[in-house]
Each structure stands twice: as C-alpha cells, then as structure tokens.
Design a protein around this motif. Structure first.
Motif, PDB file in Angstrom:
ATOM      1  N   ASP A  17      18.042 -11.694 -16.045  1.00  0.00           N
ATOM      2  CA  ASP A  17      17.564 -10.939 -17.197  1.00  0.00           C
ATOM      3  C   ASP A  17      16.311 -11.582 -17.791  1.00  0.00           C
ATOM      4  OD1 ASP A  17      19.745  -9.043 -17.301  1.00  0.00           O
ATOM      5  OD2 ASP A  17      20.979 -10.701 -18.006  1.00  0.00           O
ATOM      6  N   ILE A  18      16.248 -12.910 -17.716  1.00  0.00           N
ATOM      7  CA  ILE A  18      15.123 -13.674 -18.259  1.00  0.00           C
ATOM      8  C   ILE A  18      14.720 -14.717 -17.231  1.00  0.00           C
ATOM      9  CG2 ILE A  18      14.333 -15.221 -20.097  1.00  0.00           C
ATOM     10  CD1 ILE A  18      16.434 -13.955 -21.914  1.00  0.00           C
ATOM     11  N   VAL A  19      13.403 -14.824 -16.989  1.00  0.00           N
ATOM     12  CA  VAL A  19      12.876 -15.813 -16.049  1.00  0.00           C
ATOM     13  C   VAL A  19      11.765 -16.582 -16.757  1.00  0.00           C
ATOM     14  CG1 VAL A  19      11.722 -16.156 -13.832  1.00  0.00           C
ATOM     15  CG2 VAL A  19      13.406 -14.309 -14.081  1.00  0.00           C
ATOM     16  N   PHE A  20      11.881 -17.909 -16.801  1.00  0.00           N
ATOM     17  CA  PHE A  20      10.846 -18.780 -17.349  1.00  0.00           C
ATOM     18  C   PHE A  20      10.042 -19.358 -16.193  1.00  0.00           C
ATOM     19  CE2 PHE A  20      14.204 -18.816 -20.511  1.00  0.00           C
ATOM     20  CZ  PHE A  20      13.500 -18.636 -21.683  1.00  0.00           C
ATOM     21  N   ILE A  21       8.727 -19.244 -16.275  1.00  0.00           N
ATOM     22  CA  ILE A  21       7.853 -19.785 -15.234  1.00  0.00           C
ATOM     23  C   ILE A  21       6.835 -20.682 -15.920  1.00  0.00           C
ATOM     24  CG2 ILE A  21       6.178 -19.245 -13.429  1.00  0.00           C
ATOM     25  CD1 ILE A  21       7.696 -16.585 -13.028  1.00  0.00           C
ATOM     26  N   ASP A  22       6.901 -21.969 -15.620  1.00  0.00           N
ATOM     27  CA  ASP A  22       6.009 -22.963 -16.211  1.00  0.00           C
ATOM     28  C   ASP A  22       5.483 -23.868 -15.096  1.00  0.00           C
ATOM     29  OD1 ASP A  22       4.663 -24.737 -17.819  1.00  0.00           O
ATOM     30  OD2 ASP A  22       6.454 -25.656 -18.665  1.00  0.00           O
ATOM     31  N   PRO A  23       4.596 -23.332 -14.253  1.00  0.00           N
ATOM     32  CA  PRO A  23       4.092 -24.120 -13.128  1.00  0.00           C
ATOM     33  C   PRO A  23       2.982 -25.078 -13.558  1.00  0.00           C
ATOM     34  CG  PRO A  23       3.038 -21.993 -13.119  1.00  0.00           C
ATOM     35  CD  PRO A  23       4.033 -21.988 -14.268  1.00  0.00           C
ATOM     36  N   PRO A  24       2.620 -26.004 -12.679  1.00  0.00           N
ATOM     37  CA  PRO A  24       1.447 -26.850 -12.971  1.00  0.00           C
ATOM     38  C   PRO A  24       0.220 -25.956 -13.189  1.00  0.00           C
ATOM     39  CG  PRO A  24       2.642 -27.667 -11.053  1.00  0.00           C
ATOM     40  CD  PRO A  24       3.245 -26.340 -11.409  1.00  0.00           C
ATOM     41  N   TYR A  25      -0.481 -26.161 -14.274  1.00  0.00           N
ATOM     42  CA  TYR A  25      -1.615 -25.293 -14.613  1.00  0.00           C
ATOM     43  C   TYR A  25      -2.671 -25.250 -13.520  1.00  0.00           C
ATOM     44  CZ  TYR A  25       0.033 -25.217 -19.477  1.00  0.00           C
ATOM     45  OH  TYR A  25       0.762 -25.056 -20.618  1.00  0.00           O
ATOM     46  N   ALA A  26      -2.983 -26.382 -12.926  1.00  0.00           N
ATOM     47  CA  ALA A  26      -4.070 -26.463 -11.947  1.00  0.00           C
ATOM     48  C   ALA A  26      -3.830 -25.586 -10.722  1.00  0.00           C
ATOM     49  CB  ALA A  26      -4.275 -27.912 -11.509  1.00  0.00           C
ATOM     50  N   GLU A  27      -2.567 -25.260 -10.440  1.00  0.00           N
ATOM     51  CA  GLU A  27      -2.279 -24.471  -9.250  1.00  0.00           C
ATOM     52  C   GLU A  27      -2.456 -22.977  -9.474  1.00  0.00           C
ATOM     53  OE1 GLU A  27       1.333 -25.604  -7.286  1.00  0.00           O
ATOM     54  OE2 GLU A  27       0.928 -27.722  -7.641  1.00  0.00           O
ATOM     55  N   GLY A  28      -2.464 -22.508 -10.720  1.00  0.00           N
ATOM     56  CA  GLY A  28      -2.696 -21.098 -11.019  1.00  0.00           C
ATOM     57  C   GLY A  28      -1.738 -20.144 -10.325  1.00  0.00           C
ATOM     58  N   ILE A  29      -0.453 -20.481 -10.305  1.00  0.00           N
ATOM     59  CA  ILE A  29       0.520 -19.706  -9.520  1.00  0.00           C
ATOM     60  C   ILE A  29       1.514 -18.910 -10.371  1.00  0.00           C
ATOM     61  CG2 ILE A  29       0.388 -21.181  -7.496  1.00  0.00           C
ATOM     62  CD1 ILE A  29       2.899 -22.612  -8.491  1.00  0.00           C
ATOM     63  N   ALA A  30       1.316 -18.814 -11.658  1.00  0.00           N
ATOM     64  CA  ALA A  30       2.292 -18.156 -12.531  1.00  0.00           C
ATOM     65  C   ALA A  30       2.516 -16.695 -12.131  1.00  0.00           C
ATOM     66  CB  ALA A  30       1.853 -18.253 -13.990  1.00  0.00           C
ATOM     67  N   ILE A  31       1.451 -15.936 -11.954  1.00  0.00           N
ATOM     68  CA  ILE A  31       1.589 -14.519 -11.573  1.00  0.00           C
ATOM     69  C   ILE A  31       2.204 -14.403 -10.183  1.00  0.00           C
ATOM     70  CG2 ILE A  31       0.314 -12.408 -11.002  1.00  0.00           C
ATOM     71  CD1 ILE A  31       0.480 -12.721 -13.967  1.00  0.00           C
ATOM     72  N   ASP A  32       1.766 -15.231  -9.245  1.00  0.00           N
ATOM     73  CA  ASP A  32       2.326 -15.202  -7.893  1.00  0.00           C
ATOM     74  C   ASP A  32       3.824 -15.463  -7.913  1.00  0.00           C
ATOM     75  OD1 ASP A  32       2.056 -15.181  -4.898  1.00  0.00           O
ATOM     76  OD2 ASP A  32       2.781 -17.239  -5.177  1.00  0.00           O
ATOM     77  N   ALA A  33       4.254 -16.441  -8.700  1.00  0.00           N
ATOM     78  CA  ALA A  33       5.682 -16.753  -8.786  1.00  0.00           C
ATOM     79  C   ALA A  33       6.459 -15.570  -9.355  1.00  0.00           C
ATOM     80  CB  ALA A  33       5.896 -18.002  -9.643  1.00  0.00           C
ATOM     81  N   MET A  34       5.926 -14.926 -10.394  1.00  0.00           N
ATOM     82  CA  MET A  34       6.596 -13.770 -10.985  1.00  0.00           C
ATOM     83  C   MET A  34       6.725 -12.637  -9.960  1.00  0.00           C
ATOM     84  SD  MET A  34       5.589 -11.568 -14.398  1.00  0.00           S
ATOM     85  CE  MET A  34       3.909 -11.243 -13.849  1.00  0.00           C
ATOM     86  N   LEU A  35       5.664 -12.350  -9.237  1.00  0.00           N
ATOM     87  CA  LEU A  35       5.702 -11.274  -8.246  1.00  0.00           C
ATOM     88  C   LEU A  35       6.672 -11.579  -7.112  1.00  0.00           C
ATOM     89  CD1 LEU A  35       1.928 -10.312  -8.072  1.00  0.00           C
ATOM     90  CD2 LEU A  35       3.772  -9.179  -9.338  1.00  0.00           C
ATOM     91  N   ARG A  36       6.766 -12.839  -6.737  1.00  0.00           N
ATOM     92  CA  ARG A  36       7.707 -13.216  -5.677  1.00  0.00           C
ATOM     93  C   ARG A  36       9.165 -13.065  -6.133  1.00  0.00           C
ATOM     94  NH1 ARG A  36       5.504 -16.057  -1.146  1.00  0.00           N
ATOM     95  NH2 ARG A  36       3.256 -16.295  -1.384  1.00  0.00           N
ATOM     96  N   VAL A  37       9.440 -13.332  -7.404  1.00  0.00           N
ATOM     97  CA  VAL A  37      10.790 -13.104  -7.936  1.00  0.00           C
ATOM     98  C   VAL A  37      11.121 -11.613  -7.854  1.00  0.00           C
ATOM     99  CG1 VAL A  37      12.215 -13.151 -10.035  1.00  0.00           C
ATOM    100  CG2 VAL A  37      10.821 -15.141  -9.430  1.00  0.00           C
ATOM    101  N   ILE A  38      10.179 -10.770  -8.227  1.00  0.00           N
ATOM    102  CA  ILE A  38      10.384  -9.322  -8.154  1.00  0.00           C
ATOM    103  C   ILE A  38      10.572  -8.882  -6.701  1.00  0.00           C
ATOM    104  CG2 ILE A  38       9.280  -7.079  -8.521  1.00  0.00           C
ATOM    105  CD1 ILE A  38       7.928  -8.430 -11.024  1.00  0.00           C
ATOM    106  N   ASP A  39       9.717  -9.343  -5.814  1.00  0.00           N
ATOM    107  CA  ASP A  39       9.793  -8.962  -4.397  1.00  0.00           C
ATOM    108  C   ASP A  39      11.088  -9.441  -3.741  1.00  0.00           C
ATOM    109  OD1 ASP A  39       7.364  -7.704  -4.635  1.00  0.00           O
ATOM    110  OD2 ASP A  39       6.221  -9.336  -3.716  1.00  0.00           O
ATOM    111  N   ALA A  40      11.639 -10.541  -4.247  1.00  0.00           N
ATOM    112  CA  ALA A  40      12.892 -11.078  -3.707  1.00  0.00           C
ATOM    113  C   ALA A  40      14.109 -10.343  -4.271  1.00  0.00           C
ATOM    114  CB  ALA A  40      13.002 -12.574  -4.000  1.00  0.00           C
ATOM    115  N   LYS A  41      13.869  -9.293  -5.043  1.00  0.00           N
ATOM    116  CA  LYS A  41      14.949  -8.481  -5.638  1.00  0.00           C
ATOM    117  C   LYS A  41      15.830  -9.312  -6.570  1.00  0.00           C
ATOM    118  CE  LYS A  41      14.065  -4.856  -2.918  1.00  0.00           C
ATOM    119  NZ  LYS A  41      12.691  -4.562  -3.035  1.00  0.00           N
TER     120      LYS A  41
END
Length: 91
Positions: A17-41
């Motif tokens: 229901d809730i997903v927290f994403i706090d990646p290392p800033y330098a990697e710029g992967i926050a949106i990618d991580a969110m989309l992968r959670v969605i794609d993984a159903k």
C-alpha cells in the motif's frame, strides 16, 4: 541485494500500500525503482510511493495511472508522493 535483483526475485509475491524509496542521490534511481516495483506487480491500485531525491521529479510521461500528489523541498532533499492507479472503492 541490489534493488533490481530483489524485485526480480520477489515479483508478484506481495503487494504494498505504501512504498518508501530513499536511494543514494548520486545514482538518480528513484523513478526507476518506483517503476520496477509497479512492473513487478508489487503495487496495488492506490499505492502511495514516497520518494526522496536531490532534485524535483515528475512522473514519467509513458506511465498511465501514476500521479504526483505532492512535492516539497526540505533542506537539500526533495520528498515526492506519487499515487499509482485509481481506487474505485472511494466512490
């Protein structure tokens, strides 16, 4: 474990229901991580994603049902709240 490997292994086993994403800033992967959670159903309709990043983010143009609810800067960090899908139960 790298987030990509974890999501490949865990795909479809749980939904959140809730997903927290706090990646290392330098990697710029926050949106990618969110989309992968969605794609993984692993996201339900109405799932809230709370992302922390170094810059202001926008939802990807090619992803229907992903809406930016709020973006706010706190010090050097940006907090973004995205909502995935539409929840018909609220109507």
């Amino acid at each position: 474990s790298d987030y990509r490997n974890y999501l490949r292994k865990a795909a479809g086993r749980e939904q959140f229901d809730i997903v927290f994403i706090d990646p290392p800033y330098a990697e710029g992967i926050a949106i990618d991580a969110m989309l992968r959670v969605i794609d993984a159903k692993m996201a339900k309709v109405g799932t809230l994603f709370i992302l922390e990043s170094e810059e202001e983010l926008a939802p990807p143009d090619d992803r229907e049902g992903l809406v930016l609810i709020k973006a706010k800067k706190y010090g050097r960090a940006w907090i973004h709240i995205f909502r995935y899908g539409e929840d018909d139960d609220d109507e």
